[in-house]
Scaffold this active site. Structure first.
Site, PDB file in Angstrom:
ATOM      1  N   GLY A  52       0.794  -1.234   0.000  1.00 23.87           N
ATOM      2  CA  GLY A  52       0.000   0.000   0.000  1.00 23.87           C
ATOM      3  C   GLY A  52       0.823   1.279   0.000  1.00 23.87           C
ATOM      4  O   GLY A  52       0.400   2.301  -0.531  1.00 23.87           O
ATOM      5  N   ASP A 109      -5.838   2.802  10.144  1.00 24.57           N
ATOM      6  CA  ASP A 109      -7.259   2.546  10.350  1.00 24.57           C
ATOM      7  C   ASP A 109      -7.436   2.057  11.787  1.00 24.57           C
ATOM      8  O   ASP A 109      -7.454   2.852  12.720  1.00 24.57           O
ATOM      9  CB  ASP A 109      -7.728   1.540   9.289  1.00 24.57           C
ATOM     10  N   LYS A 137      -7.855   7.505   9.788  1.00 29.76           N
ATOM     11  CA  LYS A 137      -9.267   7.600  10.161  1.00 29.76           C
ATOM     12  C   LYS A 137      -9.291   7.912  11.652  1.00 29.76           C
ATOM     13  O   LYS A 137      -9.012   7.022  12.463  1.00 29.76           O
ATOM     14  CB  LYS A 137      -9.997   6.290   9.835  1.00 29.76           C
ATOM     15  N   ARG A 171      -4.585   0.661  -7.420  1.00 27.10           N
ATOM     16  CA  ARG A 171      -3.399   1.268  -6.792  1.00 27.10           C
ATOM     17  C   ARG A 171      -2.840   2.375  -7.681  1.00 27.10           C
ATOM     18  O   ARG A 171      -2.225   3.316  -7.205  1.00 27.10           O
ATOM     19  CB  ARG A 171      -2.302   0.222  -6.577  1.00 27.10           C
TER      20      ARG A 171
END
Ligand code: XMP
Length: 185
Positions: A52, A109, A137, A171
């Site tokens: 990621g 997250d 978040k 991505r």
């Protein structure tokens, strides 16, 4: 997913953070990071959490003025009885002993991934260990899993693009985006 007859663009519902906003914020983040570490000497070992963080780390390190090495780290998440638990498949070892280490991830997250990575890297006794995430978040991760440098706080929606994926796709979308809801069904 029925992807055969549609374009990637048609799958995007809305852009949450544009490529221009990302670029501008990365300039600022690089200055924030550069203010914390010495410009001289061995410099940083940057540890991107794959896959990621791929695009984020490539853009970030080219803005850093100090010497920088990369220590790749690969995490997989698997579903156990208590939800998705991160498993570290590959990580830097003695390379980081006594060094300033900066973990780089795409999104914070629940904080499980970052916390597991911190615990693993700490075993090798780096001189310092900090973390940097593009997205967060807010209110979801416990304090010990927090990040030292944060690009953007976002609402609690599933996002793709700029390294973040859905089924390993998207991505390469250059903005942070939300997919059309019917794609998740
Ligand atoms: P935790 O919950 O461990 O999550 O902090 C971190 C990892 O989970 C993935 N993740 C996402 N991936 N859109 C994505 O494409 C999202 O909204 C999202 N939320 C979590 C991601 O791999 C991250 O490193």
């Amino acid at each position: 997913m029925t992807l055969k007859h549609t374009t990637m663009e048609a799958d995007i519902d809305r852009i949450l953070i544009s490529r221009q906003q990302i670029s501008q914020r990365l300039d600022e983040m690089a200055r924030e990071i550069a203010a914390v570490y010495p410009l001289k000497g061995e410099g940083l070992v940057v540890v991107p959490i794959l896959a990621g963080a791929l695009i984020f780390v490539a853009d970030l390190i080219r803005r850093l003025p100090m010497r920088t090495q990369i220590g790749l780290l690969l995490v997989s998440s698997y579903s156990g009885t208590s939800g998705s638990e991160p498993r570290i498949l590959f990580a830097p070892g003695s390379q980081i002993r006594g060094r300033d280490v900066l973990i780089v991830d795409d999104i914070l997250d629940s904080g499980r991934t970052l916390q597991a990575v911190k615990v693993d890297l700490c075993r090798h006794e780096p001189a310092s260990l900090r973390s940097c995430v593009l997205l967060r978040k807010p209110g979801k991760a416990p304090p010990e899993a927090g990040a030292d440098f944060v690009g953007f706080d976002i609402e609690d929606v599933f996002v793709v693009g700029y390294g973040l994926d859905f089924n390993s796709y998207y991505r390469n979308w250059p903005d942070i985006a939300v997919l059309r809801p019917e794609l998740y069904r």
